[in-house]
Design a protein around this motif. Structure first.
Motif, PDB file in Angstrom:
ATOM      1  N   UNK A   1       0.814  -1.208   0.000  1.00 22.03           N
ATOM      2  CA  UNK A   1       0.000   0.000   0.000  1.00 22.03           C
ATOM      3  C   UNK A   1       0.846   1.257   0.000  1.00 22.03           C
ATOM      4  N   UNK A   2       1.884   1.281   0.856  1.00 15.85           N
ATOM      5  CA  UNK A   2       2.769   2.451   0.870  1.00 15.85           C
ATOM      6  C   UNK A   2       3.512   2.583  -0.456  1.00 15.85           C
TER       7      UNK A   2
ATOM      8  N   UNK B   1     -13.148   3.124   0.555  1.00 17.03           N
ATOM      9  CA  UNK B   1     -12.705   3.701  -0.712  1.00 17.03           C
ATOM     10  C   UNK B   1     -11.497   2.975  -1.297  1.00 17.03           C
ATOM     11  N   UNK B   2     -10.903   2.058  -0.546  1.00 15.43           N
ATOM     12  CA  UNK B   2      -9.764   1.277  -1.033  1.00 15.43           C
ATOM     13  C   UNK B   2      -9.966  -0.168  -0.601  1.00 15.43           C
ATOM     14  N   UNK B   3     -10.016  -1.050  -1.577  1.00 12.11           N
ATOM     15  CA  UNK B   3     -10.229  -2.472  -1.303  1.00 12.11           C
ATOM     16  C   UNK B   3      -8.882  -3.182  -1.276  1.00 12.11           C
ATOM     17  N   UNK B   4      -8.614  -3.894  -0.193  1.00 17.98           N
ATOM     18  CA  UNK B   4      -7.369  -4.638  -0.049  1.00 17.98           C
ATOM     19  C   UNK B   4      -7.686  -6.123  -0.211  1.00 17.98           C
ATOM     20  N   UNK B   5      -7.173  -6.720  -1.257  1.00 18.06           N
ATOM     21  CA  UNK B   5      -7.450  -8.132  -1.516  1.00 18.06           C
ATOM     22  C   UNK B   5      -6.375  -9.001  -0.865  1.00 18.06           C
ATOM     23  N   UNK B   6      -6.799  -9.857   0.042  1.00 15.00           N
ATOM     24  CA  UNK B   6      -5.907 -10.869   0.612  1.00 15.00           C
ATOM     25  C   UNK B   6      -6.130 -12.141  -0.195  1.00 15.00           C
ATOM     26  N   UNK B   7      -5.153 -12.471  -1.020  1.00 11.67           N
ATOM     27  CA  UNK B   7      -5.315 -13.583  -1.946  1.00 11.67           C
ATOM     28  C   UNK B   7      -5.242 -14.938  -1.296  1.00 11.67           C
ATOM     29  N   UNK B   8      -4.411 -15.077  -0.259  1.00  9.05           N
ATOM     30  CA  UNK B   8      -4.268 -16.368   0.419  1.00  9.05           C
ATOM     31  C   UNK B   8      -3.575 -16.163   1.756  1.00  9.05           C
ATOM     32  N   UNK B   9      -3.880 -17.049   2.693  1.00 12.87           N
ATOM     33  CA  UNK B   9      -3.203 -17.054   3.993  1.00 12.87           C
ATOM     34  C   UNK B   9      -2.576 -18.423   4.219  1.00 12.87           C
TER      35      UNK B   9
ATOM     36  N   UNK C   1      -1.195  -6.150 -12.902  1.00  9.35           N
ATOM     37  CA  UNK C   1      -2.226  -5.361 -12.221  1.00  9.35           C
ATOM     38  C   UNK C   1      -3.078  -6.159 -11.249  1.00  9.35           C
ATOM     39  N   UNK C   2      -3.013  -7.483 -11.303  1.00 10.20           N
ATOM     40  CA  UNK C   2      -3.775  -8.293 -10.357  1.00 10.20           C
ATOM     41  C   UNK C   2      -2.952  -8.669  -9.129  1.00 10.20           C
ATOM     42  N   UNK C   3      -1.710  -8.218  -9.077  1.00  7.86           N
ATOM     43  CA  UNK C   3      -0.883  -8.471  -7.902  1.00  7.86           C
ATOM     44  C   UNK C   3      -1.224  -7.517  -6.774  1.00  7.86           C
ATOM     45  N   UNK C   4      -0.554  -7.682  -5.649  1.00  8.16           N
ATOM     46  CA  UNK C   4      -0.858  -6.866  -4.481  1.00  8.16           C
ATOM     47  C   UNK C   4      -0.681  -5.384  -4.733  1.00  8.16           C
ATOM     48  N   UNK C   5       0.472  -4.978  -5.266  1.00 12.03           N
ATOM     49  CA  UNK C   5       0.694  -3.572  -5.570  1.00 12.03           C
ATOM     50  C   UNK C   5      -0.205  -3.133  -6.715  1.00 12.03           C
ATOM     51  N   UNK C   6      -0.318  -3.968  -7.728  1.00  8.86           N
ATOM     52  CA  UNK C   6      -1.080  -3.597  -8.910  1.00  8.86           C
ATOM     53  C   UNK C   6      -2.522  -3.252  -8.628  1.00  8.86           C
ATOM     54  N   UNK C   7      -3.192  -4.039  -7.804  1.00 10.62           N
ATOM     55  CA  UNK C   7      -4.601  -3.774  -7.491  1.00 10.62           C
ATOM     56  C   UNK C   7      -4.757  -2.470  -6.716  1.00 10.62           C
ATOM     57  N   UNK C   8      -3.866  -2.219  -5.778  1.00  9.37           N
ATOM     58  CA  UNK C   8      -3.929  -0.981  -4.997  1.00  9.37           C
ATOM     59  C   UNK C   8      -3.558   0.222  -5.849  1.00  9.37           C
ATOM     60  N   UNK C   9      -2.522   0.076  -6.666  1.00 11.11           N
ATOM     61  CA  UNK C   9      -2.069   1.158  -7.528  1.00 11.11           C
ATOM     62  C   UNK C   9      -3.162   1.548  -8.519  1.00 11.11           C
ATOM     63  N   UNK C  10      -3.831   0.560  -9.074  1.00  9.47           N
ATOM     64  CA  UNK C  10      -4.918   0.836 -10.016  1.00  9.47           C
ATOM     65  C   UNK C  10      -6.002   1.684  -9.361  1.00  9.47           C
ATOM     66  N   UNK C  11      -6.387   1.328  -8.145  1.00  5.03           N
ATOM     67  CA  UNK C  11      -7.432   2.083  -7.444  1.00  5.03           C
ATOM     68  C   UNK C  11      -6.994   3.517  -7.147  1.00  5.03           C
TER      69      UNK C  11
END
Length: 322
Positions: free
Chosen positions: A124-125, A288-296, A148-158
């Motif tokens: 996110x940072x 306003x910002x969705x954080x996707x946790x893909x797996x734990x 764009x579907x990676x962790x940074x990519x999804x946040x950066x897109x938003x």
């Protein structure tokens, strides 16, 4: 306590879950019970022994997480036992307990859970500084977001969309393409045809900025799709490091710019760190910002998490849950 230890530089098999003595906080430190630790490409680079992440083995891996403060070191003020904090850039985070410098621990507000906080610290940072500092995206700017579907990519897109930018997102297709679109990307393309999409969207001018965390396999086309005086932001190397290249290419390409930023240089002071995380947490709490946790994964499955991340079989953020 249990911790994931790098026994020697190498593949995922060098990760070993070990019992270690619980640490004691020194002056200016917090002892935190880890609720979630982030898994990042830099952890893979460190495990492999890639400079500048090389460390003397054995050591506890990980640098990001969130959890509950259980003990305060001498001189710590403004933090109470029982509060939830998050951090990035703190060694030894793949563990049940970690020592966190108090000036690197940011408070997690109500409305943001520990897993989400851990998931947004590094990525996110990173997305925050990329879109607001490295290249402050403006209304109508055509941008390319690789992976764009990676962790940074999804946040950066938003974040780019919130700033009024136009996103051409690259993915390998399928579910990843759908995720990029749901994150707000107006145009989703493959790595083979995104240059055509950029030309069409920009009326032939090219992209103002390309955000490239992939590296070797995308570098050449990233330069090619830039507009005159465009900027290539190379912030990662998921496909491997970029080999040396001839600087004259920047001139012949249209007086192009290139930069290789790192997060550490954008959260140097506590004020800058907290300024970024306060804004991120505020967006999350407001929906306003969705954080996707893909797996734990459990700590014992850290090697599998690394294999999944390196194999690009994941989307969003991967977390270890001690």
């Amino acid at each position: 306590m249990r911790a994931v230890v790098v026994t020697e530089s190498g593949g995922p098999e060098v990760l070993e879950l070990q019992d270690r003595e619980s640490p004691t906080p020194g002056p200016g430190e917090l002892l935190v019970e880890v609720e979630a630790a982030g898994v990042n490409y830099m952890d893979i680079y460190a495990r492999e022994g890639r400079p500048p992440y090389t460390r003397e083995t054995p050591y506890v891996l990980g640098a990001e997480g969130a959890g509950r403060v259980t003990e305060l070191g001498e001189g710590v003020e403004g933090v109470s036992v029982g509060s939830t904090v998050a951090w990035t850039g703190v060694p030894g985070s793949y563990a049940e307990q970690v020592l966190v410098p108090a000036d690197r621990a940011v408070p997690v507000p109500d409305g943001v859970d520990a897993q989400t906080a851990a998931a947004v610290m590094l990525q996110g940072c990173t997305a925050h500084y990329l879109a607001s500092t490295t290249y402050p995206v403006g209304e109508g700017d055509v941008t390319v977001v690789h992976a764009a579907a990676g962790g940074v990519g999804l946040l950066l897109t938003q974040i780019i969309r919130a700033r009024g930018g136009i996103v051409v997102a690259t993915t390998s297709g399928g579910e990843k393409a759908e995720l990029a679109q749901r994150a707000g990307a107006q145009h989703v393309a493959s790595y083979d045809d995104y240059a055509d999409v950029v030309r069409e969207v920009s009326a032939g001018a090219g992209a103002a900025v390309v955000y490239d965390g992939v590296g070797a396999s995308t570098f050449d086309t990233s330069l090619q799709v830039l507009r005159r005086r465009g900027l290539l932001v190379l912030y990662g190397a998921a496909s491997g490091p970029v080999p040396p290249f001839e600087l004259q290419r920047l001139s012949s390409g249209g007086s192009l710019f290139i930069t290789r930023p790192t997060l550490g240089d954008h959260i140097v002071t506590r004020e800058e760190l907290v300024g970024r995380t306060d804004e991120l947490f505020g967006w999350i709490a407001a929906g306003e910002l969705d954080v996707r946790i893909g797996a734990t994964y459990a700590l014992a499955d850290a090697a599998r998490a690394h294999e999944d991340l390196a194999g690009r079989r994941t989307t969003g953020k991967l977390l270890l849950l001690p």
